[in-house]
Design an enzyme around this catalytic site. Structure first.
Site, PDB file in Angstrom:
ATOM      1  N   ASP A  20       1.748  -2.512  -6.702  1.00  9.93           N
ATOM      2  CA  ASP A  20       2.498  -1.583  -5.854  1.00  9.93           C
ATOM      3  C   ASP A  20       3.579  -2.303  -5.035  1.00  9.93           C
ATOM      4  OD1 ASP A  20       1.675   1.028  -6.266  1.00  9.93           O
ATOM      5  OD2 ASP A  20       1.060   1.324  -4.199  1.00  9.93           O
ATOM      6  N   ASP A  21       4.536  -1.516  -4.557  1.00  9.11           N
ATOM      7  CA  ASP A  21       5.534  -1.940  -3.558  1.00  9.11           C
ATOM      8  C   ASP A  21       6.497  -3.007  -4.054  1.00  9.11           C
ATOM      9  OD1 ASP A  21       4.274  -0.178  -1.870  1.00  9.11           O
ATOM     10  OD2 ASP A  21       3.529  -1.680  -0.466  1.00  9.11           O
ATOM     11  N   HIS A  60       8.185   3.869  -7.693  1.00  9.35           N
ATOM     12  CA  HIS A  60       7.296   4.075  -6.541  1.00  9.35           C
ATOM     13  C   HIS A  60       8.072   4.939  -5.547  1.00  9.35           C
ATOM     14  CE1 HIS A  60       3.723   3.206  -4.278  1.00  9.35           C
ATOM     15  NE2 HIS A  60       4.345   2.549  -3.315  1.00  9.35           N
ATOM     16  N   HIS A 127       4.741   6.308  -2.655  1.00  7.86           N
ATOM     17  CA  HIS A 127       4.375   5.466  -1.529  1.00  7.86           C
ATOM     18  C   HIS A 127       3.575   6.278  -0.507  1.00  7.86           C
ATOM     19  CE1 HIS A 127       4.575   2.144   1.167  1.00  7.86           C
ATOM     20  NE2 HIS A 127       5.309   2.755   2.065  1.00  7.86           N
ATOM     21  N   HIS A 215      -1.467  -5.024  -4.000  1.00  7.15           N
ATOM     22  CA  HIS A 215      -0.216  -5.222  -3.266  1.00  7.15           C
ATOM     23  C   HIS A 215       0.119  -6.710  -3.146  1.00  7.15           C
ATOM     24  CE1 HIS A 215      -1.625  -1.216  -2.071  1.00  7.15           C
ATOM     25  NE2 HIS A 215      -0.364  -0.932  -1.854  1.00  7.15           N
TER      26      HIS A 215
END
Length: 264
Positions: A20-21, A60, A127, A215
């Site tokens: 993610d991110d 995302h 998100h 993450h």
């Protein structure tokens, strides 16, 4: 037909391991390259979005910007998506109170189309679960179909912090969606010192389709500018650990690219 049956994976333990991110910091992108795991999703409004290269990247979708810095701004001019300084709202509550559905749709379209100019997206997620307001969830699923991208759809809403007034309508949407639903795993709320144990315990999961989000970020001064940097570094070190890699090797690895090919 069940997705795993269609892929010839019925009765197997199948894992989509998702970063993610990406695009938020250089440290996040660097961890993606260092780990060598293909699946992740990019925050297109992020400062480092153009620095992500990979074979199984999604969008995302961003509607909130929760940190004091770095902060992100919408790609569109939707007033209901901006705070007094022009950034995305800093919380889900603020977003859900103000966001106009048509402005959210315009913004999500802009982010998807910006992503298409940077890489070849395979999937969508959001998100902080920003599309859990039911009308926004409907937009999210509709755009996934329109752009032929696989949306992240959880098997259950339990533990996702969904407000009670949203639950019944979201359950209805989940029930009728044509997209596969995954067993959502996210260690983000665990203390960093428990992260290694979480990954090692994956060895005990029964058969099924799992989506594990992490993450990971490199231990750099820039990465440590985020308030949650210990969590991100803990993910990185755990996923670099040889025993965790051994546990992950016991699953059949699946990418969103392969899921997309099966669906579209």
């Amino acid at each position: 037909m069940d997705l795993l049956e269609r892929l010839g994976l019925g009765g197997r333990r199948v894992l989509i391991l998702h970063h993610d991110d990406l695009g938020l910091t250089h440290a996040q992108n660097g961890a993606y390259q260092a780990l060598g795991l293909p699946t992740g999703s990019v925050m297109v409004p992020g400062a480092w979005a153009s620095g992500v290269k990979g074979e199984d990247l999604g969008v995302h979708l961003v509607l909130t910007s929760e940190w004091p810095a770095p902060r992100m701004r919408p790609l569109t001019r939707g007033e209901s998506l901006r705070d007094e300084a022009g950034y995305f709202p800093s919380s889900l509550e603020a977003l859900w109170q103000r966001a106009r559905t048509e402005e959210v749709e315009a913004e999500l379209r802009a982010q998807i189309e910006a992503a298409q100019r940077l890489f070849s997206p395979t999937h969508l997620d959001t998100h902080q679960g920003a599309v859990l307001r039911p009308d926004l969830a409907e937009v999210y699923l509709r755009l996934a179909e329109a752009y032929r991208l696989v949306p992240l759809v959880p098997e259950s809403l339990e533990g996702l912090g969904v407000p009670l007034p949203f639950l019944s309508e979201l359950e209805r949407l989940l029930y009728k969606t044509p997209f596969p639903r995954v067993r959502f795993l996210d260690p983000y709320g665990l203390p960093p010192e428990e992260r290694l144990g979480f990954y090692l315990d994956l060895a005990h999961l029964p058969p099924g389709l799992y989506y594990l989000v992490h993450h990971s970020a490199l231990p750099t001064p820039e990465g440590r500018a985020l308030p949650d940097w210990p969590t991100r570094e803990a993910d990185y070190f755990a996923l670099s650990h040889p025993e965790v890699r051994r546990v992950l090797a016991e699953f059949h690895p699946l990418t969103w690219r392969a899921v997309r090919k099966a669906l579209f």
